[in-house]
Design a protein around this motif. Sequence first.
Motif, short mmCIF file in Angstrom:
data_model
loop_
_atom_site.label_atom_id
_atom_site.label_comp_id
_atom_site.label_asym_id
_atom_site.label_seq_id
_atom_site.Cartn_x
_atom_site.Cartn_y
_atom_site.Cartn_z
N SER A 31 -49.89 -1.55 54.13
CA SER A 31 -51.25 -0.57 53.60
C SER A 31 -52.30 -1.40 53.43
N SER A 94 -51.89 -5.38 53.31
CA SER A 94 -51.01 -6.01 53.48
C SER A 94 -49.70 -5.81 53.98
N ARG A 96 -46.74 -4.60 52.63
CA ARG A 96 -46.65 -3.56 51.66
C ARG A 96 -47.34 -2.90 50.56
N GLY A 98 -47.29 -2.87 47.80
CA GLY A 98 -47.59 -3.80 46.44
C GLY A 98 -48.67 -4.84 46.31
N ALA A 99 -49.18 -5.08 45.65
CA ALA A 99 -49.71 -6.42 44.82
C ALA A 99 -49.66 -7.85 46.24
N ASN A 100 -48.78 -7.77 45.44
CA ASN A 100 -49.03 -9.06 45.68
C ASN A 100 -48.17 -9.90 47.23
N TYR A 103 -52.85 -10.15 50.22
CA TYR A 103 -53.49 -9.26 50.32
C TYR A 103 -54.84 -9.89 51.05
N PHE A 105 -58.65 -9.66 52.46
CA PHE A 105 -59.95 -8.88 52.88
C PHE A 105 -60.58 -8.59 54.68
N TYR B 32 -51.31 -9.42 37.16
CA TYR B 32 -51.22 -9.82 38.57
C TYR B 32 -52.69 -10.17 38.53
N GLY B 98 -49.98 -0.37 42.73
CA GLY B 98 -50.18 -0.71 43.94
C GLY B 98 -50.96 -1.85 44.73
N ASN B 99 -52.02 -1.57 45.22
CA ASN B 99 -53.13 -2.58 45.40
C ASN B 99 -54.45 -2.49 45.14
#
Lengths: 114, 113
Positions: A31, A94, A96, A98-100, A103, A105, B32, B98-99
């Motif tokens: 991602s 990331s 996948r 999802g956010a967690n 992640y 930069f 989150y 998502g992100n």
Amino acid sequence: DAGVTQSPTHLIKTRGQHVTLRCSPISGHKSVSWYQQVLGQGPQFIFQYYEKEERGRGNFPDRFSARQFPNYSSELNVNALLLGDSALYLCASSPRGGANYGYTFGSGTRLTVV
Amino acid sequence: GESVGLHLPTLSVQEGDNSIINCAYSNSASDYFIWYKQESGKGPQFIIDIRSNMDKRQGQRVTVLLNKTVKHLSLQIAATQPGDSAVYFCAENMLGTGNQFYFGTGTSLTVIP
């Protein structure tokens, strides 16, 4: 291990021109997300791509577009540049969608429009 | 809509003291949160994260507190060091987006030797 790499690091363009920014995610990350950071402000979400599909889009005009390649690298394209597009453009990757999940930069591309 | 803001744009602390950086968020659906440190010329660096089912999380010299009742987040840095001087951002994310993270303006922390 290489982190998120972005190129070029700095770029100067003239109003009305087009620009392409590139991002290579951490190996194994599928991602990629793009952010714009104007001087003195926090990053603002532009796009997210996961498995080569767009998964999210922020509040940016259609002049902004992006894509993700089979190797999971990504390009951000901006057409008809305006002075207000001058900013630091950040890429985050990331594993996948999802956010967690780790992640991370990159250091960004500093775009100056004159 | 989503917005993340910080109470103080700048903060100066003596080396060795503890630092507290605050952040308010407006979207109660955010579940989150991440604190980032950004040094000049670099991208944001992950410090610590917390999910909405927790109210406290500790890392090495850092603690994040989450108060969902008043939609407030804080970052505590213990024994602040000159290398901690940077801009700190809190970022929020909603489940299912998502992100997509929403960042505040940031707090500039200066550590005085």
